[in-house]
Design a protein around this motif. Structure first.
Motif, short mmCIF file in Angstrom:
data_model
loop_
_atom_site.label_atom_id
_atom_site.label_comp_id
_atom_site.label_asym_id
_atom_site.label_seq_id
_atom_site.Cartn_x
_atom_site.Cartn_y
_atom_site.Cartn_z
N THR A 1 -24.20 -27.43 44.88
CA THR A 1 -25.54 -27.32 43.93
C THR A 1 -27.02 -27.26 44.92
O THR A 1 -27.34 -27.69 45.65
CB THR A 1 -26.22 -28.51 42.91
OG1 THR A 1 -26.40 -29.06 43.06
CG2 THR A 1 -25.53 -28.80 41.78
N ILE B 1 -26.49 -27.19 35.06
CA ILE B 1 -27.37 -25.98 34.67
C ILE B 1 -28.40 -25.20 36.11
O ILE B 1 -28.84 -26.94 36.56
CB ILE B 1 -27.96 -26.12 33.50
CG1 ILE B 1 -26.93 -26.11 32.40
CG2 ILE B 1 -28.98 -25.24 33.54
CD1 ILE B 1 -27.82 -26.60 31.21
N GLU B 2 -28.09 -24.81 36.50
CA GLU B 2 -29.63 -24.31 37.62
C GLU B 2 -30.78 -23.64 37.01
O GLU B 2 -30.91 -22.65 35.79
CB GLU B 2 -29.61 -23.31 38.81
CG GLU B 2 -27.90 -24.07 39.57
CD GLU B 2 -27.38 -23.23 40.47
OE1 GLU B 2 -28.10 -21.94 40.99
OE2 GLU B 2 -26.66 -23.41 40.94
N GLU C 1 -28.31 -21.28 26.82
CA GLU C 1 -27.46 -19.67 27.79
C GLU C 1 -28.15 -19.18 29.04
O GLU C 1 -29.52 -19.16 28.57
CB GLU C 1 -27.26 -18.60 27.13
CG GLU C 1 -28.08 -18.15 25.78
CD GLU C 1 -27.59 -17.21 24.91
OE1 GLU C 1 -28.17 -16.28 24.35
OE2 GLU C 1 -26.86 -17.24 23.76
N GLU C 2 -27.39 -18.62 29.66
CA GLU C 2 -28.54 -17.90 30.91
C GLU C 2 -29.91 -17.65 29.91
O GLU C 2 -29.64 -16.43 29.43
CB GLU C 2 -27.56 -16.76 31.75
CG GLU C 2 -26.66 -18.24 32.66
CD GLU C 2 -25.40 -17.10 33.62
OE1 GLU C 2 -25.64 -16.06 34.14
OE2 GLU C 2 -24.79 -17.92 33.82
N ASP D 1 -18.67 -24.97 31.38
CA ASP D 1 -18.58 -24.43 30.27
C ASP D 1 -17.94 -26.08 29.01
O ASP D 1 -17.35 -26.49 29.72
CB ASP D 1 -17.00 -23.97 30.06
CG ASP D 1 -17.05 -22.19 30.82
OD1 ASP D 1 -18.92 -21.68 30.33
OD2 ASP D 1 -16.49 -21.93 31.29
N ASP E 1 -34.88 -21.52 37.13
CA ASP E 1 -35.89 -20.99 37.56
C ASP E 1 -37.05 -21.56 37.51
O ASP E 1 -37.77 -22.65 36.77
CB ASP E 1 -36.09 -19.53 36.83
CG ASP E 1 -34.54 -18.99 38.00
OD1 ASP E 1 -34.63 -19.10 38.66
OD2 ASP E 1 -34.73 -18.20 37.31
N ALA F 1 -31.11 -20.06 34.77
CA ALA F 1 -31.21 -19.55 35.63
C ALA F 1 -29.38 -19.37 35.22
O ALA F 1 -28.60 -18.14 36.19
CB ALA F 1 -31.41 -19.81 37.25
N LYS F 2 -28.84 -20.35 35.82
CA LYS F 2 -27.24 -19.96 35.42
C LYS F 2 -26.56 -21.23 35.11
O LYS F 2 -26.94 -22.52 35.40
CB LYS F 2 -26.22 -20.05 37.05
CG LYS F 2 -25.25 -19.62 37.34
CD LYS F 2 -24.85 -19.25 38.59
CE LYS F 2 -23.34 -19.13 38.13
NZ LYS F 2 -22.79 -18.99 39.70
N VAL F 3 -25.69 -21.29 34.21
CA VAL F 3 -24.87 -22.72 33.08
C VAL F 3 -23.22 -22.27 34.59
O VAL F 3 -22.71 -21.93 33.89
CB VAL F 3 -24.26 -22.03 31.62
CG1 VAL F 3 -23.61 -23.53 31.19
CG2 VAL F 3 -25.79 -21.83 31.16
N LEU F 4 -23.24 -23.33 35.47
CA LEU F 4 -21.90 -23.89 35.71
C LEU F 4 -21.24 -24.93 34.95
O LEU F 4 -19.72 -24.38 35.71
CB LEU F 4 -23.02 -24.95 36.74
CG LEU F 4 -24.28 -24.80 37.80
CD1 LEU F 4 -24.42 -25.62 38.85
CD2 LEU F 4 -23.79 -23.30 38.02
#
Length: 120
Positions: free
Chosen positions: A49, A117-118, A68-69, A105, A120, A100-103
């Protein structure tokens, strides 16, 4: 070793050889078990990550993803909920920012330290 011994008032100098007893060797220590099977060590692997990733503090499964992203978030906002051993743990944002990104589900099994989750 040299000793001085007195017998009936007569002193004697005696050389004594002392043998050290052999220390017992410990065998394997087994805790639990009883089935006779030998446990083999394993290693867990987690996805790499980024430094801005929110990671799972414990192993479990994702019960709910609440962001959500592209969504703007505040520090302390609940991002998702993990379930482990019938207990739910809310995972919160460490700082304000943007998702930035949901890794993961809903239903995804995760290991401790795995990225969720990433930001920004």
């Amino acid at each position: 070793m040299r000793l001085k011994v007195t017998v009936n008032g007569v002193p004697y100098d005696i050389d004594v050889e002392v043998e050290e007893p052999e220390a017992p060797q410990l065998g394997a220590i087994v805790i639990g078990g009883g089935s006779g099977s030998i446990a083999t060590p394993s290693t867990a692997s987690v996805q790499a990550t980024s430094a801005n990733a929110v990671v799972a503090p414990l192993a479990g499964s994702v019960a709910r993803v609440l962001v959500e992203e592209g969504q703007e978030i505040e520090a302390g906002q609940v991002l998702l909920v993990l379930e482990a051993m019938k207990m739910e743990t809310e995972i919160t944002a460490p700082k304000a920012g943007t998702v930035a990104k949901v890794l993961v589900d809903k239903g995804t099994a995760v290991q401790a330290g795995e990225g969720l989750i990433e930001l920004d």
